[in-house]
Design a protein around this motif. Structure first.
Motif, short mmCIF file in Angstrom:
data_model
loop_
_atom_site.label_atom_id
_atom_site.label_comp_id
_atom_site.label_asym_id
_atom_site.label_seq_id
_atom_site.Cartn_x
_atom_site.Cartn_y
_atom_site.Cartn_z
N GLY A 1 -7.89 -3.26 -7.02
CA GLY A 1 -6.72 -3.55 -7.54
C GLY A 1 -5.71 -2.45 -6.84
O GLY A 1 -4.76 -1.95 -7.44
N GLY A 2 -5.79 -2.41 -5.61
CA GLY A 2 -4.75 -1.30 -4.95
C GLY A 2 -5.16 -0.09 -4.89
O GLY A 2 -4.11 0.70 -4.43
N THR B 1 -4.07 -9.15 0.91
CA THR B 1 -4.62 -7.88 0.88
C THR B 1 -5.06 -7.41 2.31
O THR B 1 -5.60 -6.00 2.07
CB THR B 1 -5.73 -7.91 -0.31
OG1 THR B 1 -6.79 -8.79 0.16
CG2 THR B 1 -5.42 -7.97 -1.65
N GLU B 2 -4.90 -8.03 3.28
CA GLU B 2 -5.55 -7.33 4.63
C GLU B 2 -4.46 -7.40 5.73
O GLU B 2 -3.52 -8.41 5.67
CB GLU B 2 -6.78 -8.35 5.01
CG GLU B 2 -8.22 -8.07 4.10
CD GLU B 2 -9.09 -9.08 4.68
OE1 GLU B 2 -10.18 -8.57 4.43
OE2 GLU B 2 -8.92 -10.04 5.22
N LYS C 1 -6.39 6.19 -3.29
CA LYS C 1 -4.84 6.11 -3.66
C LYS C 1 -4.69 7.29 -4.60
O LYS C 1 -5.46 7.52 -5.67
CB LYS C 1 -4.43 4.95 -4.23
CG LYS C 1 -2.89 5.07 -4.28
CD LYS C 1 -2.46 3.71 -4.66
CE LYS C 1 -0.65 3.70 -4.40
NZ LYS C 1 -0.12 2.33 -4.81
N ALA C 2 -3.69 8.19 -4.38
CA ALA C 2 -3.48 9.40 -5.28
C ALA C 2 -2.95 9.00 -6.65
O ALA C 2 -2.09 7.90 -6.43
CB ALA C 2 -2.75 10.42 -4.52
N PRO C 3 -3.27 9.34 -7.71
CA PRO C 3 -2.50 8.90 -8.96
C PRO C 3 -1.29 8.97 -8.75
O PRO C 3 -0.45 10.01 -8.47
CB PRO C 3 -3.37 9.90 -10.00
CG PRO C 3 -4.21 10.83 -9.37
CD PRO C 3 -4.20 10.41 -7.88
N TRP D 1 0.79 -1.20 0.10
CA TRP D 1 0.00 -0.03 -0.10
C TRP D 1 0.66 1.38 -0.06
O TRP D 1 0.55 2.49 0.55
CB TRP D 1 -1.08 -0.07 0.94
CG TRP D 1 -0.65 -0.57 2.56
CD1 TRP D 1 -0.26 -1.74 2.91
CD2 TRP D 1 -0.90 0.23 3.67
NE1 TRP D 1 -0.39 -1.62 4.31
CE2 TRP D 1 -0.66 -0.66 4.66
CE3 TRP D 1 -1.48 1.57 3.96
CZ2 TRP D 1 -0.84 -0.31 6.25
CZ3 TRP D 1 -1.89 1.68 5.21
CH2 TRP D 1 -1.39 1.05 6.27
N GLU D 2 2.07 1.31 -0.56
CA GLU D 2 3.03 2.49 -0.94
C GLU D 2 2.20 3.03 -1.60
O GLU D 2 1.65 2.87 -2.63
CB GLU D 2 3.97 1.98 -1.51
CG GLU D 2 5.38 1.32 -0.51
CD GLU D 2 6.73 1.07 -1.27
OE1 GLU D 2 6.89 1.61 -2.43
OE2 GLU D 2 7.37 0.26 -0.70
N GLY D 3 2.30 4.59 -1.40
CA GLY D 3 1.85 5.74 -2.05
C GLY D 3 1.18 6.77 -1.08
O GLY D 3 1.01 6.44 -0.13
#
Length: 158
Positions: free
Chosen positions: A129-130, A105-106, A156-158, A29-31
């Motif tokens: 898809g994240g 994913t958890e 999630k930011a683009p 979950w980087e970002g």
């Protein structure tokens, strides 16, 4: 000699395949994540107006992030620099948090205060898809205080 080369080539192929598979064992979950204010509905008494989460490292073992929460008009910055090993890592202000994997994913997070009281027990879930992060949270600020449960939805930011 040819048999030895074939066995060596197969072993190398299997090793590369296992390494590639191990690298994708957990979704990262980087970002940068922004609170989705339309989809998040806080219970009465929870006055969060903004929440940004910047995850700078998540390789399946190590997790590093900074969360900036605006609640009741006050900005609070919380930093986590730890691992998915169930050990508690200091977050400042007398709090510590432990993360563990549930599946690819958890993730589970448990937050303690300086006295060992569980202030928060959450499950983070990556979806779409994240691109969406859902935090199923249960929190209590003090022993005997009101318990609240809610879902925070992050995009999630683009």
């Amino acid at each position: 000699m040819r048999g030895i080369l074939t066995v060596s080539a197969l072993a190398l192929t299997a090793s590369i395949s296992l390494s590639a598979h191990a690298a994708k064992k957990y979704e990262s979950w980087e970002g940068t994540w922004h609170l989705n204010k339309k989809e998040t509905v806080y219970p009465k008494g929870v006055m969060v107006t903004d929440n940004d989460l910047v995850v700078t490292k998540d390789d399946g073992d190590k997790l590093v992030y900074t969360e900036t929460v605006v609640a009741n008009g006050k900005t609070d910055v919380q930093k986590y620099d730890g691992a998915y090993d169930g050990k508690y890592y200091d977050m400042g202000q007398g709090e510590s948090m432990a993360f563990t994997h549930i599946n690819a994913t958890e993730y589970r997070a448990v937050r303690h205060d300086q006295n060992g009281f569980v202030r928060e027990n959450s499950i983070f879930e990556l979806k779409n898809g994240g691109k969406k992060l859902i935090c199923h949270a249960w929190a209590q600020h003090a022993p005997g205080g009101p318990e609240v449960a809610f879902d925070e939805i992050f995009d999630k930011a683009p």
